[in-house]
Design an enzyme around this catalytic site. Structure first.
Site, mmCIF file in Angstrom:
data_model
loop_
_atom_site.group_PDB
_atom_site.id
_atom_site.type_symbol
_atom_site.label_atom_id
_atom_site.label_comp_id
_atom_site.label_asym_id
_atom_site.label_seq_id
_atom_site.Cartn_x
_atom_site.Cartn_y
_atom_site.Cartn_z
ATOM 1 N N CYS A 1 35.273 55.491 70.131
ATOM 2 C CA CYS A 1 35.418 55.669 71.611
ATOM 3 C C CYS A 1 36.619 55.315 72.119
ATOM 4 O O CYS A 1 37.109 56.062 72.876
ATOM 5 C CB CYS A 1 34.181 54.612 72.292
ATOM 6 S SG CYS A 1 32.604 55.339 72.035
ATOM 7 N N GLU B 1 35.201 52.564 81.898
ATOM 8 C CA GLU B 1 36.318 51.825 81.240
ATOM 9 C C GLU B 1 37.457 51.881 82.039
ATOM 10 O O GLU B 1 37.886 53.023 82.517
ATOM 11 C CB GLU B 1 36.399 52.404 79.776
ATOM 12 C CG GLU B 1 35.164 52.410 79.133
ATOM 13 C CD GLU B 1 34.623 51.040 78.602
ATOM 14 O OE1 GLU B 1 35.588 50.002 79.005
ATOM 15 O OE2 GLU B 1 33.635 50.707 77.947
ATOM 16 N N HIS C 1 31.033 54.533 79.181
ATOM 17 C CA HIS C 1 30.069 54.261 78.091
ATOM 18 C C HIS C 1 28.548 54.117 78.661
ATOM 19 O O HIS C 1 28.569 53.576 79.961
ATOM 20 C CB HIS C 1 30.124 52.582 77.542
ATOM 21 C CG HIS C 1 31.134 52.729 76.230
ATOM 22 N ND1 HIS C 1 32.500 52.078 76.209
ATOM 23 C CD2 HIS C 1 30.803 53.220 75.194
ATOM 24 C CE1 HIS C 1 32.863 52.244 74.942
ATOM 25 N NE2 HIS C 1 32.081 53.001 74.406
#
Length: 221
Positions: free
Chosen positions: A150, A87, A176
């Site tokens: 998240c 991410e 993730h």
């Protein structure tokens, strides 16, 4: 990064408990498999966060205060993705498509009122991507961690690192991982996820730090 700044040489990995009626969460199973291991001379500490707005960040804050880790990688499940997702950016928004494990479902709420709109990961995500691909693991850079728990944890982690003097030498980010085979398709075997996290930790410790964490500050990722 100098080991002298972190005498215990700790790396914190977090995963989440199962949510939305599931019986497993691959993020927790994967980080738990690395608990107590040594990577690049650092000890891995794995911890489970609740899939609950607010409580997850309070749990993470306690861990950061106790461990003062050199590196923090928070891991979450992303059903529908077929690769390990690195991410890039966390945004200051909680907007839940489903209820969390405490029944909360915030809409358009800030993670941290008055804080910056977003933070970049301070992990060297392109170096991590290359390292994962060299190992034959499916991997990608993701431009969104969503707006559920998240992202809530990712944003909270980066805000804490940016604002707490005791964490000024800590690097952090979010990854993730796909479903496990028993959860649906696309999926990734647990041993591949564990291998991927091992590669990520090793490569992050070996690579130079990524610089500014707030968007608009001239960061290059």
């Amino acid at each position: 990064m100098s080991a002298a700044r972190h005498p215990a040489g700790r790396v914190l990995l977090t995963g989440f408990d199962p949510f939305n009626g599931a019986s497993v969460n691959p993020s927790w199973q994967a980080v738990q498999a690395l608990h107590g291991r040594q990577i690049q001379g650092r000890r891995i500490v794995a911890a489970q966060l609740p899939t609950v707005f607010g409580t997850s960040l309070r749990t993470l804050d306690t861990l950061l205060d106790q461990l003062r880790p050199e590196l923090v990688i928070c891991v979450g499940q992303a059903g529908g993705r077929g690769a390990i997702s690195l991410e890039r950016v966390a945004i200051n928004v909680d907007d839940a498509p489903i209820a969390d494990n405490a029944g909360a479902r915030p809409v358009d709420a800030p993670v941290a009122p008055g804080a910056p709109a977003a933070y970049f990961s301070s992990l060297p995500i392109k170096a991590l991507l290359a390292a994962l691909q060299r190992e034959g693991l499916r991997a990608e850079v993701s431009q969104t961690a969503g707006t559920f728990v998240c992202n809530h944890v990712f944003y909270g982690l980066m805000h804490r690192i940016a604002s707490h003097p005791g964490l000024r030498h800590t690097r952090g980010g979010f990854v993730h991982v796909p479903w496990l085979p028993e959860q649906g398709t696309p999926h990734m075997a647990l041993d591949e996820v564990v291998s991927g996290l091992r590669v990520i930790v090793r490569s992050a410790l070996a690579a130079p730090s990524a610089t500014p964490v707030t968007p608009g500050g001239g960061a290059t990722h």
